[in-house]
Design a protein around this motif. Structure first.
Motif, short mmCIF file in Angstrom:
data_model
loop_
_atom_site.label_atom_id
_atom_site.label_comp_id
_atom_site.label_asym_id
_atom_site.label_seq_id
_atom_site.Cartn_x
_atom_site.Cartn_y
_atom_site.Cartn_z
N ARG A 93 -1.61 -0.41 -3.92
CA ARG A 93 -2.93 0.20 -3.75
C ARG A 93 -2.79 1.50 -2.93
N VAL A 94 -3.51 2.53 -3.38
CA VAL A 94 -3.54 3.79 -2.63
C VAL A 94 -4.53 3.66 -1.49
N VAL A 95 -4.05 3.82 -0.24
CA VAL A 95 -4.93 3.68 0.92
C VAL A 95 -5.20 5.00 1.62
N GLY A 96 -4.51 6.06 1.20
CA GLY A 96 -4.74 7.34 1.87
C GLY A 96 -4.02 8.47 1.16
N THR A 97 -4.44 9.69 1.47
CA THR A 97 -3.76 10.89 0.98
C THR A 97 -3.40 11.75 2.18
N VAL A 98 -2.31 12.47 2.06
CA VAL A 98 -1.85 13.34 3.15
C VAL A 98 -1.80 14.77 2.66
N ASP A 99 -2.35 15.67 3.47
CA ASP A 99 -2.39 17.09 3.13
C ASP A 99 -1.78 17.87 4.29
N THR A 100 -0.60 18.45 4.06
CA THR A 100 0.08 19.22 5.11
C THR A 100 0.28 20.68 4.72
N GLU A 148 0.84 -1.20 0.00
CA GLU A 148 0.00 0.00 0.00
C GLU A 148 0.88 1.25 0.00
N VAL A 149 0.29 2.36 -0.48
CA VAL A 149 1.00 3.64 -0.50
C VAL A 149 0.11 4.74 0.05
N LEU A 150 0.77 5.77 0.58
CA LEU A 150 0.11 7.00 1.02
C LEU A 150 0.65 8.11 0.14
N ILE A 151 -0.23 8.80 -0.59
CA ILE A 151 0.25 9.80 -1.55
C ILE A 151 -0.08 11.20 -1.06
N GLY A 152 0.83 12.14 -1.37
CA GLY A 152 0.60 13.53 -1.03
C GLY A 152 -0.53 14.12 -1.84
N ALA A 153 -1.13 15.19 -1.32
CA ALA A 153 -2.28 15.81 -1.97
C ALA A 153 -1.92 16.32 -3.36
N ASP A 154 -0.72 16.87 -3.52
CA ASP A 154 -0.32 17.36 -4.84
C ASP A 154 -0.13 16.23 -5.83
#
Length: 411
Positions: free
Chosen positions: A198-205, A148-154
């Motif tokens: 698989r994308v399991v989340g997005t991170v917005d900082t 799984e991966v966590l992708i940045g909002a951009d």
């Protein structure tokens, strides 16, 4: 009746006969003690609580590798040996009371990968350590696990990927693109330098983290076949109420730590985290001293005015006692003791009220109460008594100089 008992009887009688005046002096001392105790308790508790709050916004110290004489060019990375040595240095500086439990750290390894024919930065992380260190990250979905991966909002915006989508990730290294094929989590055959996750989340900082794709460190090492293993950046969060970040950086750089391959280590302070904390604490300390001076001055005026009125009302009594042989020292001792007792009573009431105010401030601002400090309470009582005695000094001096002949002639 002994002299001591007579002295106490006269003191109690003087306070009870002029209850209104005594209440005014006690009230002045109580207001001063409440204000000062509350401010002191808050100022003592705020640095630790501010440090804890600011640590939720990420690291205040970062470690980066510096290529040494024996390290290969372009491959400078920190290993576990260097990271543990840095943690030991910070633990020894902070002392046993602030040891490993107060030191948070997270290591990152970055590689360039290709997603949808575009290059992106991928970060390998220890998920739990990164999650603990970066409490300000706004993660929509879940943190990544195996496959799984966590992708940045951009990244999500530029690729059109969302939670639940599958993403093909290709490691941009010709060495790893030709090492044969493996089977991905969904059964598809891929080259050694390619994975389907698989994308399991997005991170917005709102920061640079939004341009990065995050995976567990083990997954990134598997993707790259563990090429050039190590860390590119190690972030640390130091409890600045125990060890200033600047001192931690200075001690780390002075230790001359290196990795096993000769890669050096350089510590840097994250000024955007530490400077805000330092400014706020400095402002609070300045405010405390300004208010303390004003409150002490007002308390002195209030008690001094009350004692002046009391002395004026007791001129005839003082004159009669001096005519009967009472010394100026005994009269002064009685008035000073009377002032000290009123200061102590006011200090006791003010300390109780001040603690209640400090408790309310702690709960309202930091959602945690400020603990009662016995040594601060004792200082508050002593200061209240001392201020009352100092405030009474001028009226008492006038009382001891009363000429009994003049006072009795007026009768």
């Amino acid at each position: 009746m002994t002299n001591r008992r007579m002295f106490l009887t006269m003191l109690l009688g003087a306070l009870l006969r002029r209850r209104g005046r005594a209440a005014a002096a006690i009230g002045s001392s109580a207001v001063g003690a409440a204000t000062l105790f509350c401010l002191a308790a808050v100022c003592l508790a705020v640095p630790a609580q501010m440090s804890e709050e600011m640590r939720q916004y990420g690291a205040n110290v970062i470690l980066v590798p510096v290529a040494g004489a024996t390290a290969g060019e372009g491959t400078a990375r920190l290993d576990e040996t260097a990271v543990r040595a840095a943690q030991d240095v910070l633990g020894s500086v902070a002392g046993a009371s602030a040891g490993a439990g107060d030191l948070r750290s997270a290591a990152y390894r970055y590689e360039t990968v290709r997603v949808n024919k575009s290059a992106y930065l991928m970060g390998g992380i220890d998920v739990e350590a990164t999650r603990s260190l970066n409490g300000h990250w706004e993660v929509d979905g879940a943190w990544p696990g195996q496959g799984e991966v966590l992708i940045g909002a951009d990244v999500a915006g530029s690729t059109g990927l969302g939670i639940g989508d599958m993403v093909n990730v290709e490691y941009l290294s010709t060495d790893n693109l030709t090492l044969g094929s493996v089977v991905s989590s969904d059964g598809a055959s891929q080259t050694q330098g390619e994975r389907r996750w698989r994308v399991v989340g997005t991170v917005d900082t709102g920061g640079s983290e939004d341009d990065i794709i995050y995976v567990p460190l083990a997954a990134l090492e598997d993707l790259t076949a563990a090429a050039d293993a190590g860390y590119d950046v190690v972030e640390m969060s130091v409890d600045t109420s125990t060890v200033p970040a600047a001192q931690a950086v200075q001690d780390l750089n002075a230790a001359g730590l290196t990795a096993q391959d000769g890669t050096g280590l350089r510590a840097q302070e994250v000024s955007k985290i530490t400077s805000g904390n330092t400014r706020i604490i400095a402002m609070l300390n300045t405010l405390f001293w300004v208010v303390a001076v004003v409150v002490l001055a007002l308390t002195l005026v209030g008690v001094s005015t009350t004692m002046t009125v009391i002395v004026s009302e007791r001129r005839k009594e003082i004159g009669l006692r001096k005519a009967l042989g009472a010394s100026a020292a005994s009269i002064g001792a009685e008035f000073y003791t009377e002032a000290a007792v009123m200061g102590l009573v006011g200090g006791l009431l003010g300390t109780a009220v001040g603690h209640g105010l400090a408790w309310a401030v702690g709960v309202g601002v930091f959602e945690r109460p400020i603990a009662f400090s016995w040594w601060l309470a004792l200082c508050s009582l002593a200061l209240s008594a001392a201020v009352a005695v100092v405030a009474a000094s001028s009226p008492v001096r006038r009382a001891t100089r009363i000429d009994p002949a003049v006072v009795l002639r007026e009768e």
